[in-house]
Write a protein that holds these residues in place. Structure first.
Motif, PDB file in Angstrom:
ATOM      1  N   ALA A  29       0.835  -1.202   0.000  1.00 48.16           N
ATOM      2  CA  ALA A  29       0.000   0.000   0.000  1.00 48.16           C
ATOM      3  C   ALA A  29       0.871   1.253   0.000  1.00 48.16           C
ATOM      4  O   ALA A  29       0.586   2.231  -0.715  1.00 48.16           O
ATOM      5  CB  ALA A  29      -0.921  -0.011   1.216  1.00 48.16           C
ATOM      6  N   ILE A  30       1.948   1.235   0.776  1.00 44.57           N
ATOM      7  CA  ILE A  30       2.857   2.387   0.818  1.00 44.57           C
ATOM      8  C   ILE A  30       3.555   2.564  -0.528  1.00 44.57           C
ATOM      9  O   ILE A  30       3.652   3.686  -1.065  1.00 44.57           O
ATOM     10  CB  ILE A  30       3.889   2.200   1.947  1.00 44.57           C
ATOM     11  CG1 ILE A  30       3.191   2.226   3.306  1.00 44.57           C
ATOM     12  CG2 ILE A  30       4.965   3.283   1.879  1.00 44.57           C
ATOM     13  CD1 ILE A  30       4.091   1.847   4.462  1.00 44.57           C
ATOM     14  N   LEU A  31       4.033   1.471  -1.100  1.00 46.11           N
ATOM     15  CA  LEU A  31       4.738   1.561  -2.379  1.00 46.11           C
ATOM     16  C   LEU A  31       3.812   2.033  -3.499  1.00 46.11           C
ATOM     17  O   LEU A  31       4.183   2.889  -4.318  1.00 46.11           O
ATOM     18  CB  LEU A  31       5.345   0.203  -2.733  1.00 46.11           C
ATOM     19  CG  LEU A  31       6.464  -0.296  -1.806  1.00 46.11           C
ATOM     20  CD1 LEU A  31       6.890  -1.706  -2.194  1.00 46.11           C
ATOM     21  CD2 LEU A  31       7.655   0.659  -1.841  1.00 46.11           C
ATOM     22  N   SER A  32       2.605   1.493  -3.549  1.00 46.90           N
ATOM     23  CA  SER A  32       1.677   1.878  -4.614  1.00 46.90           C
ATOM     24  C   SER A  32       1.244   3.330  -4.479  1.00 46.90           C
ATOM     25  O   SER A  32       1.142   4.058  -5.481  1.00 46.90           O
ATOM     26  CB  SER A  32       0.459   0.958  -4.607  1.00 46.90           C
ATOM     27  OG  SER A  32      -0.224   1.039  -3.363  1.00 46.90           O
ATOM     28  N   SER A  33       1.000   3.783  -3.250  1.00 44.26           N
ATOM     29  CA  SER A  33       0.608   5.185  -3.067  1.00 44.26           C
ATOM     30  C   SER A  33       1.758   6.124  -3.413  1.00 44.26           C
ATOM     31  O   SER A  33       1.532   7.237  -3.930  1.00 44.26           O
ATOM     32  CB  SER A  33       0.156   5.417  -1.624  1.00 44.26           C
ATOM     33  OG  SER A  33       1.213   5.152  -0.711  1.00 44.26           O
ATOM     34  N   THR A  34       2.982   5.692  -3.166  1.00 48.51           N
ATOM     35  CA  THR A  34       4.138   6.511  -3.535  1.00 48.51           C
ATOM     36  C   THR A  34       4.240   6.661  -5.050  1.00 48.51           C
ATOM     37  O   THR A  34       4.462   7.762  -5.577  1.00 48.51           O
ATOM     38  CB  THR A  34       5.434   5.883  -2.985  1.00 48.51           C
ATOM     39  OG1 THR A  34       5.348   5.790  -1.563  1.00 48.51           O
ATOM     40  CG2 THR A  34       6.642   6.727  -3.364  1.00 48.51           C
ATOM     41  N   VAL A  94       1.800   6.337  -7.238  1.00 48.93           N
ATOM     42  CA  VAL A  94       0.675   7.145  -7.716  1.00 48.93           C
ATOM     43  C   VAL A  94       0.934   8.626  -7.471  1.00 48.93           C
ATOM     44  O   VAL A  94       0.622   9.485  -8.309  1.00 48.93           O
ATOM     45  CB  VAL A  94      -0.632   6.685  -7.033  1.00 48.93           C
ATOM     46  CG1 VAL A  94      -1.769   7.656  -7.340  1.00 48.93           C
ATOM     47  CG2 VAL A  94      -1.000   5.286  -7.491  1.00 48.93           C
ATOM     48  N   SER A  95       1.518   8.955  -6.314  1.00 52.84           N
ATOM     49  CA  SER A  95       1.801  10.368  -6.026  1.00 52.84           C
ATOM     50  C   SER A  95       2.824  10.950  -6.992  1.00 52.84           C
ATOM     51  O   SER A  95       2.807  12.157  -7.277  1.00 52.84           O
ATOM     52  CB  SER A  95       2.305  10.513  -4.586  1.00 52.84           C
ATOM     53  OG  SER A  95       3.571   9.893  -4.427  1.00 52.84           O
ATOM     54  N   TRP A  96       3.719  10.120  -7.515  1.00 51.95           N
ATOM     55  CA  TRP A  96       4.680  10.605  -8.510  1.00 51.95           C
ATOM     56  C   TRP A  96       4.014  10.833  -9.868  1.00 51.95           C
ATOM     57  O   TRP A  96       4.395  11.734 -10.611  1.00 51.95           O
ATOM     58  CB  TRP A  96       5.809   9.581  -8.685  1.00 51.95           C
ATOM     59  CG  TRP A  96       6.782   9.559  -7.535  1.00 51.95           C
ATOM     60  CD1 TRP A  96       6.969  10.524  -6.600  1.00 51.95           C
ATOM     61  CD2 TRP A  96       7.695   8.501  -7.218  1.00 51.95           C
ATOM     62  NE1 TRP A  96       7.936  10.154  -5.707  1.00 51.95           N
ATOM     63  CE2 TRP A  96       8.419   8.917  -6.060  1.00 51.95           C
ATOM     64  CE3 TRP A  96       7.982   7.260  -7.777  1.00 51.95           C
ATOM     65  CZ2 TRP A  96       9.402   8.123  -5.471  1.00 51.95           C
ATOM     66  CZ3 TRP A  96       8.966   6.474  -7.201  1.00 51.95           C
ATOM     67  CH2 TRP A  96       9.664   6.906  -6.050  1.00 51.95           C
ATOM     68  N   LEU A  97       3.031  10.006 -10.177  1.00 51.50           N
ATOM     69  CA  LEU A  97       2.403  10.080 -11.495  1.00 51.50           C
ATOM     70  C   LEU A  97       1.342  11.166 -11.587  1.00 51.50           C
ATOM     71  O   LEU A  97       1.060  11.674 -12.687  1.00 51.50           O
ATOM     72  CB  LEU A  97       1.778   8.729 -11.848  1.00 51.50           C
ATOM     73  CG  LEU A  97       2.759   7.546 -11.959  1.00 51.50           C
ATOM     74  CD1 LEU A  97       1.997   6.258 -12.235  1.00 51.50           C
ATOM     75  CD2 LEU A  97       3.797   7.810 -13.051  1.00 51.50           C
ATOM     76  N   ILE A  98       0.726  11.496 -10.481  1.00 47.18           N
ATOM     77  CA  ILE A  98      -0.365  12.481 -10.511  1.00 47.18           C
ATOM     78  C   ILE A  98       0.154  13.856 -10.101  1.00 47.18           C
ATOM     79  O   ILE A  98       0.808  13.997  -9.091  1.00 47.18           O
ATOM     80  CB  ILE A  98      -1.514  12.041  -9.579  1.00 47.18           C
ATOM     81  CG1 ILE A  98      -2.084  10.707 -10.065  1.00 47.18           C
ATOM     82  CG2 ILE A  98      -2.602  13.103  -9.517  1.00 47.18           C
ATOM     83  CD1 ILE A  98      -3.189  10.162  -9.198  1.00 47.18           C
TER      84      ILE A  98
END
Length: 337
Positions: A326-331, A333-337
């Protein structure tokens, strides 16, 4: 003459000495004879037959009883320790919510997180436990409703259990250990709502809502699954509360958000979004670590027993990668958006 008188007195003295044994014998003979006293010896009454004591348990049986009691003690300790970890998650929720909100609302948010477990404790004890786990119909518990006072012979399990909370007789721990573990779960459902309505609900309104949620809504829906209700009869299985706790808390939070609307200042006059940033990222980060730690009580503790330890280890290892991904995926996503 003097010699004669001396001889006379000597003779008189000898006569007196010679007569003393005779006088003594006559004195003894003159006394009444002592009567023989016979003492009756009491006869002991007949003693009633004493029933023989029940035969003592064999060494093997005593050993088995000791092992059984030890197992109950170990399981109870495990359940309570994991329940303490789940309770500790209230601190994590408070830190995350206050850190991600504006500083002016910190006191209100912390006060809500502080009082929510007190309200949950009262509501679940008064009525919630009985509605959720009491014997009843497919929709609600009806026995042992008030103050968790129904008949119960825990830690007996299965067919040996004789009480009104049969839905939770699968775990061999005392009744109050079961109660406390389920209480911290109920409190978590209310805390989920706290974060969703942060900065937009009055303190008193939140107290009333929390009591209603933990005392009525959460136990009734929980009875459907964990209390042997109609969803359980259809085969629904919820191990650690993804539906019973988090889904119910999430739906309650959504209802609250829809009723309350957005936070003041969230939208500009033209309808565009005005970002509202948190005021303390350190507090929010520490709170996230507390929640991560608490999950190792939430999930592995749901076994409500130690067993051979393999299930606990498997659940712990499953819980940790879930948080990590969850931490890795949210990280990402935050880079892409």
């Amino acid at each position: 003459m003097k010699k004669l008188s001396s001889i006379f007195f000597i003779l008189i003295g000898l006569l007196l000495i010679a007569s003393m044994p005779v006088l003594a014998e006559e004195a003894v003979q003159g006394q009444p004879a002592a009567t023989a006293v016979t003492t009756a010896v009491p006869v002991a009454p007949a003693v009633a037959a004493v029933p023989t004591a029940a035969p003592e348990k064999s060494v093997v049986q005593q050993a088995l009883d000791t092992v059984k009691n030890l197992q109950v003690g170990i399981d109870t300790t495990w359940v309570l320790i994991t329940a303490f970890l789940v309770f500790f998650m209230n601190l994590g929720f408070g830190m995350v919510e206050s850190g991600l909100c504006r500083a002016k609302n910190t006191v209100n948010i912390l006060a809500k997180n502080f009082i929510v477990f007190a309200i949950a404790s009262a509501a679940f004890w008064v009525i919630g436990w009985g509605l959720m786990f009491g014997n009843g119909n497919p929709f609600v518990g009806l026995e042992g409703l008030l103050f968790a006072s129904g008949a119960d012979n825990s830690p007996a399990i299965g067919d040996a259990y004789k009480g009104v909370y049969a839905a939770i007789n699968w775990t061999g721990v005392p009744m109050w250990a079961k109660f406390f573990f389920q209480l911290v779960f109920a409190g978590t459902a209310a805390t989920v709502v706290s974060g969703a309505v942060a900065e937009r609900i009055k303190f008193v309104s939140f107290i009333v809502f929390s009591f209603f949620l933990v005392g009525i809504l959460y136990p009734v829906t929980g009875h459907w699954i964990w209390g042997g209700g109609f969803l359980a009869s259809l085969g629904m299985f919820d191990f650690a509360g993804s539906t019973v706790v988090h889904s119910v808390g999430g739906w309650a939070a959504l209802a609250g958000v829809l009723m309350l609307g957005a936070r003041y200042g969230k939208y500009r006059a033209d309808g565009s979004v005005r970002p509202i940033f948190g005021h303390n990222m350190s507090t929010a980060t520490l709170g996230a670590f507390v929640l991560w730690f608490g999950w190792f009580g939430f999930n592995p503790g749901s076994t409500m027993g130690v067993g051979d330890g393999s299930a606990i280890a498997h659940i712990a290892v499953t819980t940790n990668p879930a948080a990590a991904m969850a931490i890795l995926s949210s990280t990402v996503v935050s880079w892409l958006i």
